[in-house]
Design a protein around this motif. Structure first.
Motif, PDB file in Angstrom:
ATOM      1  N   GLY A 144       0.815  -1.185  -0.084  1.00  0.00           N
ATOM      2  CA  GLY A 144       0.069  -0.085   0.042  1.00  0.00           C
ATOM      3  C   GLY A 144       0.938   1.155   0.084  1.00  0.00           C
ATOM      4  N   LEU A 145       1.739   1.038   0.824  1.00  0.00           N
ATOM      5  CA  LEU A 145       2.748   2.413   0.962  1.00  0.00           C
ATOM      6  C   LEU A 145       3.503   2.583  -0.462  1.00  0.00           C
ATOM      7  CD1 LEU A 145       5.310   4.135   2.368  1.00  0.00           C
ATOM      8  CD2 LEU A 145       6.232   1.991   2.895  1.00  0.00           C
ATOM      9  N   ASN A 146       3.973   1.521  -1.181  1.00  0.00           N
ATOM     10  CA  ASN A 146       4.671   1.775  -2.454  1.00  0.00           C
ATOM     11  C   ASN A 146       3.626   2.384  -3.396  1.00  0.00           C
ATOM     12  OD1 ASN A 146       7.554   1.388  -2.217  1.00  0.00           O
ATOM     13  ND2 ASN A 146       6.913  -0.429  -1.119  1.00  0.00           N
ATOM     14  N   LEU A 147       2.425   1.636  -3.445  1.00  0.00           N
ATOM     15  CA  LEU A 147       1.435   1.796  -4.474  1.00  0.00           C
ATOM     16  C   LEU A 147       0.884   3.438  -3.972  1.00  0.00           C
ATOM     17  CD1 LEU A 147      -0.294   0.829  -6.758  1.00  0.00           C
ATOM     18  CD2 LEU A 147      -1.933  -0.004  -5.219  1.00  0.00           C
ATOM     19  N   THR A 148       0.764   3.948  -3.162  1.00  0.00           N
ATOM     20  CA  THR A 148       0.344   5.163  -2.793  1.00  0.00           C
ATOM     21  C   THR A 148       1.346   6.191  -3.141  1.00  0.00           C
ATOM     22  OG1 THR A 148      -0.915   4.304  -0.762  1.00  0.00           O
ATOM     23  CG2 THR A 148      -0.615   6.742  -1.042  1.00  0.00           C
ATOM     24  N   PHE A 149       2.737   5.999  -2.723  1.00  0.00           N
ATOM     25  CA  PHE A 149       3.417   6.846  -2.674  1.00  0.00           C
ATOM     26  C   PHE A 149       4.624   7.024  -3.976  1.00  0.00           C
ATOM     27  CE2 PHE A 149       2.468   6.826   1.825  1.00  0.00           C
ATOM     28  CZ  PHE A 149       1.616   7.883   1.984  1.00  0.00           C
ATOM     29  N   PHE A 150       4.755   5.659  -4.486  1.00  0.00           N
ATOM     30  CA  PHE A 150       5.518   5.682  -5.670  1.00  0.00           C
ATOM     31  C   PHE A 150       5.244   6.374  -6.919  1.00  0.00           C
ATOM     32  CE2 PHE A 150       9.174   4.161  -8.638  1.00  0.00           C
ATOM     33  CZ  PHE A 150      10.086   4.332  -7.619  1.00  0.00           C
ATOM     34  N   PRO A 151       4.044   6.297  -7.119  1.00  0.00           N
ATOM     35  CA  PRO A 151       3.474   6.982  -8.210  1.00  0.00           C
ATOM     36  C   PRO A 151       3.499   8.516  -7.970  1.00  0.00           C
ATOM     37  CG  PRO A 151       1.894   5.040  -7.618  1.00  0.00           C
ATOM     38  CD  PRO A 151       2.972   5.397  -6.527  1.00  0.00           C
ATOM     39  N   MET A 152       3.473   9.066  -6.876  1.00  0.00           N
ATOM     40  CA  MET A 152       3.614  10.418  -6.703  1.00  0.00           C
ATOM     41  C   MET A 152       4.945  10.833  -7.187  1.00  0.00           C
ATOM     42  SD  MET A 152       1.961  10.963  -2.861  1.00  0.00           S
ATOM     43  CE  MET A 152       0.123  10.349  -2.713  1.00  0.00           C
ATOM     44  N   HIS A 153       5.874  10.402  -7.159  1.00  0.00           N
ATOM     45  CA  HIS A 153       7.203  10.780  -7.952  1.00  0.00           C
ATOM     46  C   HIS A 153       6.793  11.097  -9.349  1.00  0.00           C
ATOM     47  CE1 HIS A 153       9.495   8.157  -4.656  1.00  0.00           C
ATOM     48  NE2 HIS A 153       9.771   9.325  -4.539  1.00  0.00           N
ATOM     49  N   PHE A 154       6.390  10.181  -9.960  1.00  0.00           N
ATOM     50  CA  PHE A 154       5.903  10.416 -11.342  1.00  0.00           C
ATOM     51  C   PHE A 154       4.922  11.625 -11.428  1.00  0.00           C
ATOM     52  CE2 PHE A 154       7.244   5.894 -11.199  1.00  0.00           C
ATOM     53  CZ  PHE A 154       7.967   5.972 -12.415  1.00  0.00           C
ATOM     54  N   SER A 155       3.847  11.569 -10.981  1.00  0.00           N
ATOM     55  CA  SER A 155       2.762  12.803 -10.987  1.00  0.00           C
ATOM     56  C   SER A 155       3.565  14.201 -10.862  1.00  0.00           C
ATOM     57  CB  SER A 155       1.529  12.445 -10.290  1.00  0.00           C
ATOM     58  OG  SER A 155       2.028  12.349  -8.929  1.00  0.00           O
ATOM     59  N   ASP A 180      -7.027  18.921 -13.773  1.00  0.00           N
ATOM     60  CA  ASP A 180      -7.874  19.005 -15.010  1.00  0.00           C
ATOM     61  C   ASP A 180      -7.543  17.718 -15.738  1.00  0.00           C
ATOM     62  OD1 ASP A 180      -9.788  19.517 -16.790  1.00  0.00           O
ATOM     63  OD2 ASP A 180      -8.554  21.356 -17.762  1.00  0.00           O
ATOM     64  N   ALA A 181      -8.523  17.075 -16.621  1.00  0.00           N
ATOM     65  CA  ALA A 181      -8.232  15.996 -17.357  1.00  0.00           C
ATOM     66  C   ALA A 181      -7.232  16.111 -18.280  1.00  0.00           C
ATOM     67  CB  ALA A 181      -9.674  15.453 -17.798  1.00  0.00           C
ATOM     68  N   GLY A 182      -6.398  15.005 -18.848  1.00  0.00           N
ATOM     69  CA  GLY A 182      -5.631  15.222 -19.837  1.00  0.00           C
ATOM     70  C   GLY A 182      -4.220  15.680 -19.505  1.00  0.00           C
ATOM     71  N   GLN A 183      -3.874  15.743 -18.346  1.00  0.00           N
ATOM     72  CA  GLN A 183      -2.817  16.363 -17.779  1.00  0.00           C
ATOM     73  C   GLN A 183      -1.612  15.290 -17.796  1.00  0.00           C
ATOM     74  OE1 GLN A 183      -2.358  19.938 -17.886  1.00  0.00           O
ATOM     75  NE2 GLN A 183      -4.507  19.567 -18.520  1.00  0.00           N
ATOM     76  N   GLY A 184      -1.879  13.820 -17.937  1.00  0.00           N
ATOM     77  CA  GLY A 184      -1.112  13.061 -17.829  1.00  0.00           C
ATOM     78  C   GLY A 184      -0.898  12.398 -16.488  1.00  0.00           C
ATOM     79  N   TRP A 185      -1.683  12.863 -15.522  1.00  0.00           N
ATOM     80  CA  TRP A 185      -1.540  12.458 -14.139  1.00  0.00           C
ATOM     81  C   TRP A 185      -2.912  11.373 -13.638  1.00  0.00           C
ATOM     82  CZ3 TRP A 185      -2.486  18.210 -12.864  1.00  0.00           C
ATOM     83  CH2 TRP A 185      -1.066  19.048 -13.280  1.00  0.00           C
ATOM     84  N   ASP A 186      -3.613  11.218 -14.330  1.00  0.00           N
ATOM     85  CA  ASP A 186      -4.931  10.596 -13.857  1.00  0.00           C
ATOM     86  C   ASP A 186      -4.335   8.912 -13.318  1.00  0.00           C
ATOM     87  OD1 ASP A 186      -5.716  12.710 -15.465  1.00  0.00           O
ATOM     88  OD2 ASP A 186      -7.191  11.420 -16.716  1.00  0.00           O
ATOM     89  N   LEU A 187      -3.536   8.361 -14.218  1.00  0.00           N
ATOM     90  CA  LEU A 187      -3.276   6.753 -13.747  1.00  0.00           C
ATOM     91  C   LEU A 187      -2.782   7.088 -12.319  1.00  0.00           C
ATOM     92  CD1 LEU A 187      -3.158   4.121 -14.252  1.00  0.00           C
ATOM     93  CD2 LEU A 187      -1.003   4.344 -15.447  1.00  0.00           C
ATOM     94  N   PHE A 188      -1.573   7.690 -12.287  1.00  0.00           N
ATOM     95  CA  PHE A 188      -0.709   7.943 -11.103  1.00  0.00           C
ATOM     96  C   PHE A 188      -1.589   8.188  -9.935  1.00  0.00           C
ATOM     97  CE2 PHE A 188       2.151   9.252 -14.555  1.00  0.00           C
ATOM     98  CZ  PHE A 188       2.754   8.105 -14.597  1.00  0.00           C
ATOM     99  N   ASN A 189      -2.550   9.058 -10.158  1.00  0.00           N
ATOM    100  CA  ASN A 189      -3.510   9.451  -9.133  1.00  0.00           C
ATOM    101  C   ASN A 189      -4.580   8.512  -8.589  1.00  0.00           C
ATOM    102  OD1 ASN A 189      -3.149  12.390  -7.994  1.00  0.00           O
ATOM    103  ND2 ASN A 189      -3.041  12.560 -10.019  1.00  0.00           N
TER     104      ASN A 189
END
Lengths: 436, 634
Positions: free
Chosen positions: B433-444, B457-466
């Protein structure tokens, strides 16, 4: 018991990481900080790449050692007692010295880049004043006498030097694709400069406020259009003119007319209330803006609309002249006090750019978005906005104008005597959209 | 606070019922109070996080309003820092420090109770407003001028300013108490360089508190005066300087990071040697690096401010200083691995969490070094990359270490084991859970997503990571619920534990579980860093310096040679004088909180009522304090 868990769980974790890596590599990232579009970002990306490399090495070394240790030294029944080692000076000095050496490779380019980035901007740089407001952006081009809002035009290949101020709380100015951010600090002027590279093609880029600034911090966005030098000149030539339909514009046109006909010896003074920066030109330059059909999807806002109703038939019949009369006639100030907060160059202004609470609307009709990048600049959205802005943007300073609408800021309904009906709003929309 | 009769309490004949908890001055019971209270606030802060992540699961959602979101993220940060991680550490300080140094209590038992009650009541003061929609909304960092009266006019930030002042009293009182305890109450032979590593790290932390909290107190006083009495320290219209606040806040705020992480480092340094059957590798370096971290921690605050335009010289200095702090931290990581290397490793849940800390904190440490370089940091600061970084430090580091500590010390505290099966579920769900929550935040973050935004807003490339981050948060919730179930179930029906269930090396394991109220029937003579191993596995400690048998040098008539106490007798039988239970510390704490509440009434514009509240609270406090100081301790 617990031993099997690792084996059960590990594949899931690996799969998740792989998925993430996959996701990060593919896809479209319009706000990526890894774009080498300016010299400022070249420096950032260079250091990032080096850190990523060194960091990955450190990470792999540590985690491999850790995992190796976990598996190699797990307790076995009847295994020998561990050798008791309490420390090892040589080893400890080594694993202090190696990271220290790694840091040298990081510190040297860091300090060099810091000093490079914070040199004085080149003298011929385009000066742009950025003024932060809760929650929108004011952009001024002092060289050209242009004041605009939420949409920034930058010529490709020319250094731009931003001076950053704020009218209220702290904000932070950031265009991820063009470089790092800089805070807007009250009672202080900050600077940041960079050069969109010659090789860039014209683009629409997103920008945002990145210092928490209150209720609508998330809604304080802006667009940057990097355009060719020629297009930029066209944009400037048009933007520095006064508003269409204003007395100043009429006077200028008349002057130009009579100049063409009678060639009077004395140049005619324009009758504007606010002095017109440029001398009256014979014809009003053609409006040039970043072409709407070239706007990428990520630059077109998709902010959800409120439930507010509006009759589309009224919008189609909106009368720009009536709308202008509504705004400009002092008798209407009680109902439509727009001009007490907004500036329209060439018109009767009660506010100046230095104390206006809302964006300068001189060429509002040429903008692609409004509300600090929140909404598409189309008639319907604009009508809903005038009707009830705070319902569309939390904390909005712009009040609710629609009769019968509930103003969430003061928690009151707008009475008929004080508000605008849909017909009037449609007229104002028509006027604002005519401000090309 | 509940007291189940199924649990052997410290002195069941005298110590039971709610009243005994309110009046207790026993460091162990106060530690338990800290533990329960902090776990309650962990639930509050966790639910706040859950709402935040639900709102951000997809673009343009409106699960909560902008205003609510801003209150949620402000309170999530404030809660987790001041009401969860610090008090969880305080729970261990309270419970363990006297046991680890061979003392019968802390130096000032009643002051200790006072610290707890100020924390508990102050925590309520700052937490309750969120249920009325008037919670602090200016961020846990309270940047001026948004936190000042002009731009933050409601009651919201009043609660924050006053609440932090109240909590500061608690932290400072506790810090002085523990410093005195560690300096004065060590058992004979317990030299500084023989102290368990947890006590060492706690010792460093207390100095950080004493040096850092006065700075935030001063900063808050300025803000408080701006808000209530019309001064202009930060009021920009009158020429106030918002950067003054930032400097003062981070002079406190950065050492605060080490206040949060060092106790966890200490706990892990207890768990790893125990389950590796090897002494801590490089004890001296571990202690010195802790001191070094604490010292350097005061010289790096402005790395939070690279975007404010301090100029190239300041940027460079703070950048290099920040890089330097990576060195003592890195040494700790390597020394922990070296402690395990060549050992005989066993993996109960506490060990898993300890190893989890090493693995996860490394990620947070590396991304921390990444922020030390301003040119690159300017692309990262105030984005989700930073959120990822400090959650790896605080969740992957501090919380993992604290969970390791809870699983490790639960048998000592309750006399029962926590369930390993449930614990394993919790650990793995936590880890994923910790890695799934916080690792994608590096990307976003690196893909341009700012922090502290209630929507995007949509379309900013952040949807999946969030979406991934949100999913991870729900996993963490499940892990948290499993922990809660395990905790409460094991308290009642866990497998009984002996006095030294893990074969650990330090003094706290030489007495019964749970320890009797007097701790040590006879104060032990300490001749080693690892007294229990001297006793049970002498070969393990043979060559360690500071472990010479110098018992002959210890001339303390009351001290007894190192031994294991298994008998459970009452203090009366042993003739050990125990401090009286007293309500007075609670009353003094109550008086302080009432006094501060008067400021809120003042903001309502009810001047007479405000004066009455403040004077009433003040008089009540002074009277209770007088009664406290004039009544005997034991």
């Amino acid at each position: 018991m617990p031993k099997l868990h690792l084996r059960r769980v590990a594949p899931v974790a690996v799969l998740a990481l792989a998925l993430l890596a996959l996701a990060a590599c593919g896809g479209d990232y319009p706000n990526s900080t890894f774009s080498k579009n300016t010299e400022l970002n070249d420096g950032a990306v260079f250091i990032w790449d080096r850190m990523m490399l060194l960091g990955t090495i450190v990470f792999v070394v540590v985690e491999v050692l850790l995992v190796y240790t976990i598996f190699k030294f797990r307790r076995r029944e009847g295994g020998p007692a561990p050798r008791q080692i309490h420390g090892n000076a040589a080893l400890e000095i080594t694993w202090t010295a190696i990271p220290a050496l790694i840091l040298v490779f990081l510190a040297v380019p860091t300090v060099r880049t810091i000093f490079e980035n914070q040199r004085k901007a080149p003298a011929n740089a385009l000066q742009v004043e950025v003024i932060g407001h809760q929650w929108w952006w004011e952009f001024r081009y002092p060289e050209y006498g242009i004041t605009t809002a939420n949409e920034l035009y930058l010529p490709i290949g020319r250094t731009v030097n931003f001076s950053l101020r704020t009218r209220d709380v702290l904000h932070s100015f950031w265009i991820p694709q063009l470089g790092g951010k800089r805070d807007l600090i009250a009672n202080k002027v900050n600077y940041i400069w960079f050069t969109p590279k010659e090789t860039l093609s014209p683009a629409a880029l997103n920008g945002a406020c990145v210092e928490y600034c209150g209720a609508s911090h998330a809604n304080m966005r802006f667009r940057t259009f990097t355009v060719t030098a020629a297009d930029f000149d066209k944009w400037v030539a048009h933007q520095k003119t006064v508003a269409i339909g204003s007395p100043a514009a009429g006077a200028a046109a008349a002057a130009a007319d009579s100049a063409a006909k009678a060639k009077p010896a004395v140049p005619v003074k324009t009758a504007s209330i606010i002095p017109v920066a440029a001398p009256a030109e014979p014809t009003v330059p053609e409006a040039w803006v970043f072409p709407a059909d070239k706007l990428p999807a990520y630059a077109i806002p998709s902010t959800p609309m409120p439930a507010t109703a509006f009759d589309d038939a009224l919008l189609a019949a909106g009368d720009a002249k009536a709308g202008r009369e509504l705004l400009m006639n002092p008798a209407n100030l009680g109902k439509a006090p727009c001009m007490t907060c907004h500036v329209v160059k060439g018109e009767t202004n009660y506010a100046t750019d230095d104390n206006a609470k809302g964006p300068n609307l001189t060429h509002f009709g040429t903008r692609h978005t409004f509300g600090a990048g929140l909404f598409r600049n189309d008639a319907r959205t604009l009508a809903l906005w005038i009707k009830n802005a705070p319902a569309m943007k939390p904390g909005s300073v712009m009040p609710t104008f629609g009769v019968g609408e509930f103003n969430p800021m003061i928690k009151q309904q707008v009475p008929a005597a004080a508000g605008l009906d849909d017909k009037q709003i449609a007229d104002i929309v028509a006027y604002l959209r005519s401000l090309k | 606070m509940e007291t189940s009769s199924a649990i052997p309490t410290h002195d069941a004949s005298e110590q039971s019922g709610i009243w005994s908890w309110i009046t207790t001055v026993d460091h162990k019971r106060i530690g338990i109070l800290y533990l329960y209270t902090a776990l309650f606030y962990l639930l509050v802060g966790g639910l706040e996080a859950l709402l935040i992540r639900t709102q951000l699961a997809k673009p343009n959602l409106s699960v909560v309003s902008a205003e609510t979101y801003n209150q949620l993220f402000t309170m999530h940060g404030t809660t987790m820092v001041f009401l969860v991680v610090m008090p969880l550490s305080a729970a261990f300080f309270n419970y363990l420090i006297p046991l680890q140094i061979g003392a019968r209590d802390v130096a000032f038992p009643r002051l200790n109770a006072f610290s707890y009650w100020v924390y508990a009541l102050g925590g309520l003061f700052i937490t309750l407003p969120i249920f009325f929609g008037i919670a602090p909304n200016g961020g846990w960092f309270g940047y001026a001028p948004l936190s000042g009266p002009t731009f933050g006019g409601g009651f919201n930030m009043d609660f924050w300013v006053l609440g932090l002042q109240i909590l500061g009293i608690s932290s400072l009182a506790a810090a002085f108490n523990f410093i005195t305890t560690i300096i004065n109450l060590r058992a004979p032979g317990m030299t500084l360089m023989r102290m368990p590593m947890f006590t060492w790290m706690s010792f460093v932390v207390q100095f950080l508190v004493v040096l850092a909290f006065p700075v935030i107190t001063a900063a808050l006083f300025f803000l408080q005066f701006d808000r209530f009495f019309g001064t202009n320290f930060y009021e920009v219209q009158a020429g106030g300087d918002p950067l003054l606040w930032q400097h003062l806040f981070w002079v406190f705020g950065h050492p605060e990071v080490y206040i949060l992480i060092l106790p966890a480092f200490g706990l892990v340094s207890e768990v790893l040697p125990t389950h590796s059957r090897k002494p801590l590798f490089g004890y001296n370096v571990m202690a010195y690096s802790g001191i070094m971290i604490g010292f350097l921690g005061f010289g790096v605050w402005a790395h939070h401010m690279f975007a404010v335009g301090m100029g190239p010289v300041a940027d460079s200095i703070f950048s290099v200083a920040t890089m330097l702090i990576g060195l003592p931290t890195g040494v700790k990581i390597f020394n922990w691995i070296a402690t395990m290397y060549g050992g005989s490793l066993r993996f109960p849940v506490s060990m898993k969490f300890a190893i989890g800390l090493i693995a996860m904190f490394t990620i947070g440490g590396i991304s921390g070094v990444m922020h030390s370089s301003p040119p690159s940091d300017l692309q990262q600061t105030d984005t989700y990359f930073i959120v990822a970084h400090f959650h790896y430090v605080l969740y992957g580091g501090a919380m993992m270490g604290i969970f390791a500590g809870i699983y490790h010390y639960f048998p000592k505290i309750t006399g029962r084991f926590m369930s390993e099966r449930l614990g394993n579920w919790q650990f793995w769900l936590n880890f994923i859970g910790l890695n799934l929550t916080f690792f994608p935040m590096h990307f976003s973050g690196m893909l341009g997503m700012p922090r502290r935004i209630y929507t995007y807003d949509a379309g900013q490339g952040w949807d999946l990571f969030n979406l991934m981050s949100t999913a991870g948060t729900y996993l963490l919730l499940v892990a948290g619920l499993i922990f809660a179930y395990n905790f409460f179930k094991s308290r009642v029906s866990g497998a009984p534990a002996s006095s030294d269930p893990w074969g650990a090396p330090t003094l706290e394991w030489s007495i019964p579980s749970p320890p009797p109220d007097y701790n040590f029937a006879q104060i032990p003579e300490v001749t080693s860093r690892y007294p229990m191993w001297d006793l049970k596995a002498p070969d393990r400690t043979a060559g360690i310096e500071h472990s010479h048998a110098d018992a002959a040098d210890i001339a303390d008539a009351h001290a007894a040679p190192m031994h294991e106490e298994t008998e459970r007798r009452t203090a009366k039988e042993l003739g050990i004088p125990m401090p009286f239970n007293t309500i007075k510390p609670f009353l003094v704490a109550l008086g302080i909180v009432v006094m501060f509440s008067g400021m809120i009434v003042l903001h309502m514009g009810k001047f007479p009522l405000a004066m009455a509240t403040m004077l009433g609270g003040g008089v009540f406090m002074v009277a209770s304090l007088y009664a406290w100081l004039t009544s005997p301790l034991e």
